[in-house]
Design a protein around this motif. Structure first.
Motif, PDB file in Angstrom:
ATOM      1  N   THR A 196       1.197  -1.031   0.249  1.00  0.00           N
ATOM      2  CA  THR A 196      -0.185  -0.060  -0.190  1.00  0.00           C
ATOM      3  C   THR A 196       1.193   1.114  -0.119  1.00  0.00           C
ATOM      4  O   THR A 196       0.648   2.253  -0.935  1.00  0.00           O
ATOM      5  N   LEU A 197       1.883   1.035   0.997  1.00  0.00           N
ATOM      6  CA  LEU A 197       3.400   2.372   0.487  1.00  0.00           C
ATOM      7  C   LEU A 197       3.125   2.890  -0.516  1.00  0.00           C
ATOM      8  O   LEU A 197       3.242   3.425  -1.001  1.00  0.00           O
ATOM      9  N   ARG A 198       3.951   1.374  -1.747  1.00  0.00           N
ATOM     10  CA  ARG A 198       4.116   1.771  -3.080  1.00  0.00           C
ATOM     11  C   ARG A 198       3.489   1.999  -3.262  1.00  0.00           C
ATOM     12  O   ARG A 198       3.095   3.346  -4.586  1.00  0.00           O
ATOM     13  N   GLN A 199       1.854   1.762  -3.527  1.00  0.00           N
ATOM     14  CA  GLN A 199       0.988   2.341  -4.294  1.00  0.00           C
ATOM     15  C   GLN A 199       0.811   3.806  -3.778  1.00  0.00           C
ATOM     16  O   GLN A 199       0.661   4.571  -4.349  1.00  0.00           O
ATOM     17  N   LYS A 200       0.989   4.808  -2.566  1.00  0.00           N
ATOM     18  CA  LYS A 200       0.630   5.869  -2.386  1.00  0.00           C
ATOM     19  C   LYS A 200       1.514   6.884  -2.550  1.00  0.00           C
ATOM     20  O   LYS A 200       1.785   7.715  -3.014  1.00  0.00           O
ATOM     21  N   LEU A 201       3.065   6.783  -3.448  1.00  0.00           N
ATOM     22  CA  LEU A 201       3.949   6.897  -3.375  1.00  0.00           C
ATOM     23  C   LEU A 201       3.712   7.037  -4.952  1.00  0.00           C
ATOM     24  O   LEU A 201       4.328   8.298  -5.624  1.00  0.00           O
ATOM     25  N   GLY A 202       3.420   6.374  -5.244  1.00  0.00           N
ATOM     26  CA  GLY A 202       3.021   6.211  -6.744  1.00  0.00           C
ATOM     27  C   GLY A 202       4.276   6.228  -7.860  1.00  0.00           C
ATOM     28  O   GLY A 202       5.613   5.508  -7.124  1.00  0.00           O
ATOM     29  N   ASP A 203       4.144   6.101  -8.818  1.00  0.00           N
ATOM     30  CA  ASP A 203       5.371   5.706 -10.300  1.00  0.00           C
ATOM     31  C   ASP A 203       6.875   6.556 -10.156  1.00  0.00           C
ATOM     32  O   ASP A 203       6.372   8.030 -10.718  1.00  0.00           O
ATOM     33  N   PRO A 204       7.439   6.224 -10.490  1.00  0.00           N
ATOM     34  CA  PRO A 204       8.258   4.617 -11.012  1.00  0.00           C
ATOM     35  C   PRO A 204       8.363   5.135  -8.813  1.00  0.00           C
ATOM     36  O   PRO A 204       8.719   5.448  -7.785  1.00  0.00           O
ATOM     37  N   ASP A 205       7.913   3.257  -8.750  1.00  0.00           N
ATOM     38  CA  ASP A 205       8.416   2.787  -7.905  1.00  0.00           C
ATOM     39  C   ASP A 205       9.280   2.747  -6.717  1.00  0.00           C
ATOM     40  O   ASP A 205      11.391   2.596  -7.258  1.00  0.00           O
ATOM     41  N   PRO A 206       9.863   3.862  -5.845  1.00  0.00           N
ATOM     42  CA  PRO A 206      10.996   3.929  -5.230  1.00  0.00           C
ATOM     43  C   PRO A 206      12.003   3.303  -4.129  1.00  0.00           C
ATOM     44  O   PRO A 206      12.610   2.924  -3.522  1.00  0.00           O
ATOM     45  N   ILE A 207      11.030   1.863  -3.474  1.00  0.00           N
ATOM     46  CA  ILE A 207      11.480   0.859  -3.000  1.00  0.00           C
ATOM     47  C   ILE A 207      11.666  -0.475  -4.196  1.00  0.00           C
ATOM     48  O   ILE A 207      11.240  -0.713  -4.440  1.00  0.00           O
ATOM     49  N   ILE A 208      13.513  -0.669  -3.496  1.00  0.00           N
ATOM     50  CA  ILE A 208      13.706  -1.833  -3.996  1.00  0.00           C
ATOM     51  C   ILE A 208      14.027  -2.691  -3.291  1.00  0.00           C
ATOM     52  O   ILE A 208      14.177  -2.937  -2.408  1.00  0.00           O
ATOM     53  N   THR A 209      13.044  -3.928  -3.623  1.00  0.00           N
ATOM     54  CA  THR A 209      13.290  -5.421  -2.794  1.00  0.00           C
ATOM     55  C   THR A 209      14.785  -6.433  -3.211  1.00  0.00           C
ATOM     56  O   THR A 209      15.283  -6.605  -4.725  1.00  0.00           O
ATOM     57  N   VAL A 210      14.326  -6.545  -2.273  1.00  0.00           N
ATOM     58  CA  VAL A 210      16.525  -7.282  -2.682  1.00  0.00           C
ATOM     59  C   VAL A 210      15.535  -8.505  -2.091  1.00  0.00           C
ATOM     60  O   VAL A 210      15.510  -8.992  -0.693  1.00  0.00           O
ATOM     61  N   ILE A 211      15.505  -9.741  -2.835  1.00  0.00           N
ATOM     62  CA  ILE A 211      15.148 -10.965  -2.085  1.00  0.00           C
ATOM     63  C   ILE A 211      16.136 -12.168  -0.972  1.00  0.00           C
ATOM     64  O   ILE A 211      17.211 -11.554  -1.161  1.00  0.00           O
ATOM     65  N   GLY A 212      14.995 -12.089   0.135  1.00  0.00           N
ATOM     66  CA  GLY A 212      15.836 -12.719   1.166  1.00  0.00           C
ATOM     67  C   GLY A 212      17.103 -11.939   2.242  1.00  0.00           C
ATOM     68  O   GLY A 212      16.464 -12.291   2.831  1.00  0.00           O
ATOM     69  N   ARG A 213      16.331 -10.804   1.827  1.00  0.00           N
ATOM     70  CA  ARG A 213      17.338  -9.658   2.430  1.00  0.00           C
ATOM     71  C   ARG A 213      16.954  -9.026   2.737  1.00  0.00           C
ATOM     72  O   ARG A 213      16.859  -8.455   3.786  1.00  0.00           O
ATOM     73  N   GLY A 214      15.991  -7.984   1.579  1.00  0.00           N
ATOM     74  CA  GLY A 214      15.395  -6.629   2.704  1.00  0.00           C
ATOM     75  C   GLY A 214      15.294  -5.594   1.474  1.00  0.00           C
ATOM     76  O   GLY A 214      15.050  -6.178   0.387  1.00  0.00           O
ATOM     77  N   TYR A 215      14.687  -4.833   1.746  1.00  0.00           N
ATOM     78  CA  TYR A 215      14.524  -3.646   1.268  1.00  0.00           C
ATOM     79  C   TYR A 215      15.334  -2.501   1.277  1.00  0.00           C
ATOM     80  O   TYR A 215      15.819  -1.631   2.611  1.00  0.00           O
ATOM     81  N   ARG A 216      14.841  -1.486   0.458  1.00  0.00           N
ATOM     82  CA  ARG A 216      16.507  -0.061   0.629  1.00  0.00           C
ATOM     83  C   ARG A 216      15.384   1.108  -0.676  1.00  0.00           C
ATOM     84  O   ARG A 216      14.642   0.813  -1.446  1.00  0.00           O
ATOM     85  N   LEU A 217      16.065   2.291  -0.252  1.00  0.00           N
ATOM     86  CA  LEU A 217      15.912   3.456  -0.840  1.00  0.00           C
ATOM     87  C   LEU A 217      17.320   3.037  -1.584  1.00  0.00           C
ATOM     88  O   LEU A 217      18.185   3.041  -1.398  1.00  0.00           O
ATOM     89  N   PRO A 218      16.415   3.578  -3.090  1.00  0.00           N
ATOM     90  CA  PRO A 218      18.039   3.772  -4.102  1.00  0.00           C
ATOM     91  C   PRO A 218      18.868   5.394  -3.592  1.00  0.00           C
ATOM     92  O   PRO A 218      18.048   6.232  -3.188  1.00  0.00           O
TER      93      PRO A 218
END
Length: 218
Positions: A196-218
């Motif tokens: 839901t956070l991604r949807q509200k922030l809109g495109d381009p998606d600012p949240i990067i997912t690193v599978i199995g490790r976590g999330y970060r911003l660029p």
């Protein structure tokens, strides 16, 4: 702000916790002094709401232990004894504020909030990254000048990502910092909130997912 409530009265403890959570705070609860000392070391709270008259390990000893450990947490001591001598004694032990029972909940919230503002090494309240600007004090988020209305959990998750300054933030860390001890470690709450956070922030998606490790911003 993270608050640790230490109160042996189960009903009062839960009332305090629920009321503080409604104010947008992350709240943990312990019912005895020994557990309080251990939990404080684990979660590093901003404020400890400490009942002085605890069984087994007295609230005075909890306060002494927090001071000895170098914890930056501010201590609001609660007690049924409202005499001046009792208040002075509690403050001498290292408590930062003192509130006699019975008390108005609105006053407790005001005191907790004031103590939280006085926590040493307080983190910056304006955070900026990836075109996102967060004013923590005002609870406001903008992206590209557009106001983004977030729930408390969405705001908390985004704050953790912004404070990480591009470093990875694991789902476990988000669960620990934004939720509290009642959160199920197997819950999908983090993933759902990120969606839901991604949807509200809109495109381009600012949240990067690193599978199995976590999330970060660029």
């Amino acid at each position: 702000m993270r608050v640790l409530v230490v109160e042996d009265d189960e009903v009062l403890a839960e009332l305090l916790a629920e009321g503080l959570r409604e104010q947008g705070l992350v709240v943990d609860v312990t019912r005895d002094g020994a557990a309080a000392i251990e939990r404080a070391a684990q979660i590093d709270p901003d404020v400890v709401v400490l009942d002085r008259d605890l069984p087994l390990v007295h609230g005075d000893d909890v306060c002494r232990a927090l001071v000895r450990s170098g914890s930056p947490a501010r201590v609001l001591m609660l007690t049924a004894a409202g005499s001046v001598d009792s208040r002075v004694e509690g403050l001498t032990l290292g408590a930062d504020d003192y509130l006699p029972k019975p008390f108005a909940f609105t006053e407790l919230v005001a005191r907790v909030t004031a103590l939280g503002r006085r926590t040493p090494g307080r983190l910056p309240t304006i955070l900026t990254r990836a075109g996102i600007t967060m004013d923590v004090g005002r609870h406001e988020v903008r992206r590209g000048g557009r106001f983004v209305q977030l729930t408390r959990k969405e705001f908390g998750v985004l704050e953790e990502l912004l404070r990480a300054e591009g470093e990875l933030v694991s789902a476990e860390r988000l669960l620990d910092r934004v939720w509290d001890e009642h959160a199920d470690p197997f819950t999908t709450a983090v993933r759902t909130t990120l969606k839901t956070l991604r949807q509200k922030l809109g495109d381009p998606d600012p949240i990067i997912t690193v599978i199995g490790r976590g999330y970060r911003l660029p």
